[in-house]
Design a protein around this motif. Structure first.
Motif, PDB file in Angstrom:
ATOM      1  N   GLY A   1       0.834  -1.196   0.000  1.00 35.69           N
ATOM      2  CA  GLY A   1       0.000   0.000   0.000  1.00 35.69           C
ATOM      3  C   GLY A   1       0.865   1.240   0.000  1.00 35.69           C
ATOM      4  N   THR A   2       0.307   2.353   0.415  1.00 39.48           N
ATOM      5  CA  THR A   2       1.083   3.589   0.486  1.00 39.48           C
ATOM      6  C   THR A   2       1.995   3.558   1.704  1.00 39.48           C
ATOM      7  N   ARG A   3       3.039   4.370   1.646  1.00 43.87           N
ATOM      8  CA  ARG A   3       3.924   4.472   2.806  1.00 43.87           C
ATOM      9  C   ARG A   3       3.165   5.057   4.001  1.00 43.87           C
TER      10      ARG A   3
ATOM     11  N   PRO B   1      -6.511  -2.772  11.438  1.00 43.57           N
ATOM     12  CA  PRO B   1      -5.982  -1.426  11.217  1.00 43.57           C
ATOM     13  C   PRO B   1      -6.772  -0.728  10.106  1.00 43.57           C
ATOM     14  N   TRP B   2      -6.881   0.594  10.203  1.00 46.41           N
ATOM     15  CA  TRP B   2      -7.585   1.402   9.203  1.00 46.41           C
ATOM     16  C   TRP B   2      -6.645   1.666   8.032  1.00 46.41           C
ATOM     17  N   LYS B   3      -7.035   1.245   6.853  1.00 40.65           N
ATOM     18  CA  LYS B   3      -6.239   1.461   5.646  1.00 40.65           C
ATOM     19  C   LYS B   3      -6.817   2.665   4.918  1.00 40.65           C
ATOM     20  N   ARG B   4      -6.173   3.816   5.056  1.00 44.22           N
ATOM     21  CA  ARG B   4      -6.716   5.057   4.512  1.00 44.22           C
ATOM     22  C   ARG B   4      -6.303   5.285   3.054  1.00 44.22           C
ATOM     23  N   GLY B   5      -5.221   4.670   2.617  1.00 42.99           N
ATOM     24  CA  GLY B   5      -4.733   4.898   1.261  1.00 42.99           C
ATOM     25  C   GLY B   5      -5.214   3.857   0.266  1.00 42.99           C
ATOM     26  N   VAL B   6      -4.574   3.828  -0.891  1.00 43.74           N
ATOM     27  CA  VAL B   6      -4.917   2.870  -1.945  1.00 43.74           C
ATOM     28  C   VAL B   6      -3.850   1.795  -1.987  1.00 43.74           C
TER      29      VAL B   6
END
Length: 548
Positions: free
Chosen positions: A212-214, A541-546
Motif C-alpha cells: 500500500g502507500t507508505r 488497522p484502518w487502511k486510509r490509502g490505496v
C-alpha cells in the motif's frame, strides 16, 4: 411505561417506544395525533404535516429533510426523508459544564498493573506481532504452540461436537447426524494455571505492512506502537520478513515518540536474516517464554480511577441507542472525567450534524480548529471516491429506525456525555490529556475499537441495539444492550442491559453509575467480559490509502 418519547423540546417528531398500531391517538402537549399507519418501535412520526423541503429535527438538531409530503402520525422512512445536517464553523462562545456529583467515588480505587511510565493497566498481556502479512502463518505457529500449553486456548466444546459427528458418520448413522442436538455450551474465562499474573498472549494478525502507500505502513507502525506502549501490555515479540514497507525501525521510532524512555521488552526476529524458519521460531518461542516469566512478576495494586481510560464505542445501533445505552455511558464518561479520568469518543462519520456542539465544547480554539480540519478532510476524501457520510447507516440501522446518518450521529454523539473536549486526536495519536478526547476513526466497529485501544483505552464501553460481538485482543470490551429484548436473546455476548431506561424503571444517571461500578470490577480483573470469555479478539488497522 410510556409508549412514545420526544427526545428534545425542539424536536418535531416523536419516537415510538413500542409497536404502535394505525389509528391509535397520541396525546402530546394538549394536541392529538392520530397514527396513519403502524409505527414500529424505534421509528419516528411527525407531530405536524411536513411538506417537501421541511426540516426533520431530532435531539434538537437538523437530521433530515422531507422529500415528499408526510402526514402527522405517518412514519418517516428512507422514501420520504433524506439526510441533511447543519453546517459547522469556528468555535462560538465559552462552554459551561455542570459536573455530576462524584463525592461517593472520590476515594474509590481499582486494582491494576502499574507500569514504569505511570500508566496503569486493567490486564497484563504479552503481544506477538507480525510487521507484515507474510508473517501471519509464523505467528499462527507460535499461537498454536503457546495457547494450549499455557492454558490460554479457547473452549474446545465445538471440537467435541465435530468429533461426535465424525463418529456418527463413520458408523453410517446419518439420521442421528440430522437429529444431533449439542449440549448447551458453558464458557469459562480459562484462567491460566502456569502464569497467574498474565492474562494471555495475544496475536495481532493483520493484512498490512506492504503493498500500500507508505502512509498506510507508517500508520500501521504507529498503531502497533500504541498497542505495545499500552498499559495492558508487558512486552512484545515481533516477527519481520525484512523487505516490507513497515520496517522495525519505523516501529521503534514510533515507540520512542510515545515514550523516549521506552524500556519494555521488545523481542525482534527477522526471517530473511535468520538461519532458517525453524531456528527463528524456536528462538522466538524460547525467548518469549523467558520474558513471560519476568512479566508474571508484576501484580495488581490499587490505583485511583483517574488512571482508567475508557473508549466509547457503538455498533449494530438501533433507534434506542441514542435514548438508552449511549447517554448512559455518556454519563459514565462524565463521572470518570470529573474524577480526573479520560475517555475517547471516535467514529467521525457518526458525528455528522453535531460537529458544532462538539466544536463549542472544545476547551481551546486550536483544539476546535484541529477537529474542523480533520472532519472536513475526511468528508472530502469520502466524496472524492463517490461516497459520503450520508451513506453511513447500514441496512440494520435503517430497519431499526436510523434512517439518516444525522439521526444516527445525533444519537451516537450522546456517548460523549456533556463534558468539555480537552483534545482532538488524529488516527494513531495517543491520549495525552485527561478528559474527553475526540479520535478520528471510521464508523467501522472493529477499525474504530482497534484505534481507541491503540490510543490508550484500557476498557471499552460498546453499545449495541442489534447485537454485535466485537471484542479486542488487549482491552476488555463491555457490551451494553440498548433494549432488554436483545439482552435476553443474546446473553452470550451482552454484559449489561440498559433497557430499563426505555421501560422507565431506571434513569440514565442511575444506569451510568451502575456501569461505572461494573467498569471498576472489570478493570480490577474481578469480572471478565463476554467478549473476553469468547476470545473475541478483533483487530483491524484502518487502511486510509490505496493499494499499489
Amino acid at each position: 411505561m410510556n409508549t412514545y418519547l420526544q427526545i428534545h423540546p425542539k424536536d418535531n417528531v416523536l419516537v415510538a417506544l413500542q409497536d404502535l398500531p394505525a389509528g391509535q391517538q397520541i396525546q402530546f402537549n394538549g394536541s392529538t395525533v392520530q397514527l396513519k399507519q403502524n409505527v414500529p418501535a424505534k421509528h419516528k412520526f411527525p407531530l405536524k404535516d411536513l411538506q417537501p423541503g421541511d426540516s426533520v429535527v431530532m435531539y434538537g438538531v437538523l437530521v433530515g429533510k422531507a422529500v415528499s409530503p408526510i402526514q402527522e402520525g405517518e412514519p418517516i422512512t428512507v422514501n420520504n426523508v433524506h439526510h441533511d445536517a447543519n453546517a459547522f464553523h469556528e468555535k462560538d462562545g465559552n462552554y459551561q459544564w455542570h459536573q455530576p456529583d462524584v463525592s461517593h467515588w472520590k476515594n474509590r480505587t481499582f486494582n491494576g498493573f502499574h507500569r514504569k511510565d505511570g500508566q496503569v493497566g486493567t490486564r497484563n498481556y504479552w503481544l506477538v506481532i507480525p510487521m507484515v502479512f507474510c508473517e501471519n502463518r509464523n505467528v499462527g505457529v507460535i499461537k498454536t504452540a503457546f495457547e494450549k500449553g499455557l492454558g490460554f486456548a479457547p473452549t474446545e466444546v465445538y471440537n467435541e461436537q465435530v468429533n461426535d459427528l465424525v463418529r456418527l458418520y463413520k458408523s453410517g448413522n446419518l439420521d442421528a447426524i440430522k437429529n444431533y442436538e449439542p449440549e448447551t455450551i458453558t464458557h469459562s474465562s480459562n484462567r491460566n494455571p502456569v502464569f497467574q499474573n498474565i492474562d494471555g498472549i495475544k496475536f495481532l494478525i493483520h493484512e498490512g505492512g506492504c503493498g500500500g502507500t507508505r502512509q498506510d505502513s507508517d500508520a500501521l507502525c504507529a498503531l502497533l506502537a500504541g498497542y505495545i506502549h499500552h498499559p495492558n501490555v508487558a512486552g512484545a515479540t515481533i516477527l519481520s520478513l525484512g523487505c516490507q514497507h513497515a520496517q522495525v525501525s519505523i516501529l521503534q521510532a514510533a515507540l520512542k515518540k510515545l515514550d523516549p524512555e521506552f524500556d519494555k521488552p521488545l523481542l525482534v526476529y527477522e526471517q530473511q536474516t535468520s538461519d532458517s524458519e525453524f531456528r527463528m521460531l524456536s528462538n522466538a518461542i524460547k525467548d518469549t517464554f523467558l520474558a513471560l516469566v519476568e512479566a508474571n512478576k508484576v501484580e495488581r495494586k490499587p490505583a485511583p480511577l483517574s488512571k482508567v481510560v475508557i473508549g466509547l464505542e457503538c455498533g449494530g445501533s438501533d433507534g434506542f441507542s441514542g435514548i438508552s445505552a449511549n447517554p448512559a455511558i455518556g454519563h459514565t464518561s462524565d463521572m470518570l472525567i470529573a474524577l480526573g479520568g479520560t475517555s475517547i469518543l471516535s467514529e467521525f462519520p457518526e458525528l455528522c450534524g453535531v460537529e458544532q456542539e462538539l466544536i463549542n465544547r472544545c476547551e481551546k480554539e486550536e483544539t476546535a480548529d484541529k477537529f474542523i480540519s480533520i472532519m472536513r478532510a475526511y468528508a472530502n476524501s469520502a466524496e472524492a471516491v463517490g461516497s459520503g457520510f450520508d451513506m453511513n447507516p447500514s441496512p440494520g440501522n435503517i430497519k431499526d429506525g436510523l434512517i439518516t446518518d444525522a439521526i444516527k450521529s445525533a444519537g451516537a454523539a450522546k456517548k460523549g456525555g456533556n463534558s468539555p473536549v480537552t483534545d482532538v486526536l488524529d488516527y494513531t495519536e495517543y491520549v495525552k490529556r485527561p478528559g474527553l478526547n475526540l479520535l478520528c476513526t471510521p464508523g467501522n466497529d472493529v477499525e474504530s475499537t482497534s484505534a481507541e485501544v491503540g490510543s490508550g483505552a484500557s476498557v471499552v464501553l460498546f453499545t449495541t441495539g442489534l447485537g454485535t460481538p466485537t471484542g479486542n485482543p488487549i482491552a476488555p470490551v463491555v457490551k451494553l444492550a440498548t433494549n432488554s429484548r436483545l439482552a435476553k436473546r443474546m446473553p452470550d455476548i451482552i454484559d449489561i442491559d440498559t433497557g430499563s431506561i426505555i421501560s422507565g424503571a431506571k434513569s440514565i444517571e442511575a444506569m451510568g453509575e451502575d456501569i461505572l461500578e461494573y467498569v471498576v470490577k472489570v478493570a480490577s480483573g474481578e469480572v471478565f467480559t463476554k467478549a473476553e470469555i469468547l476470545h473475541q479478539d478483533d483487530f483491524i488497522p484502518w487502511k486510509r490509502g490505496v493499494s499499489l
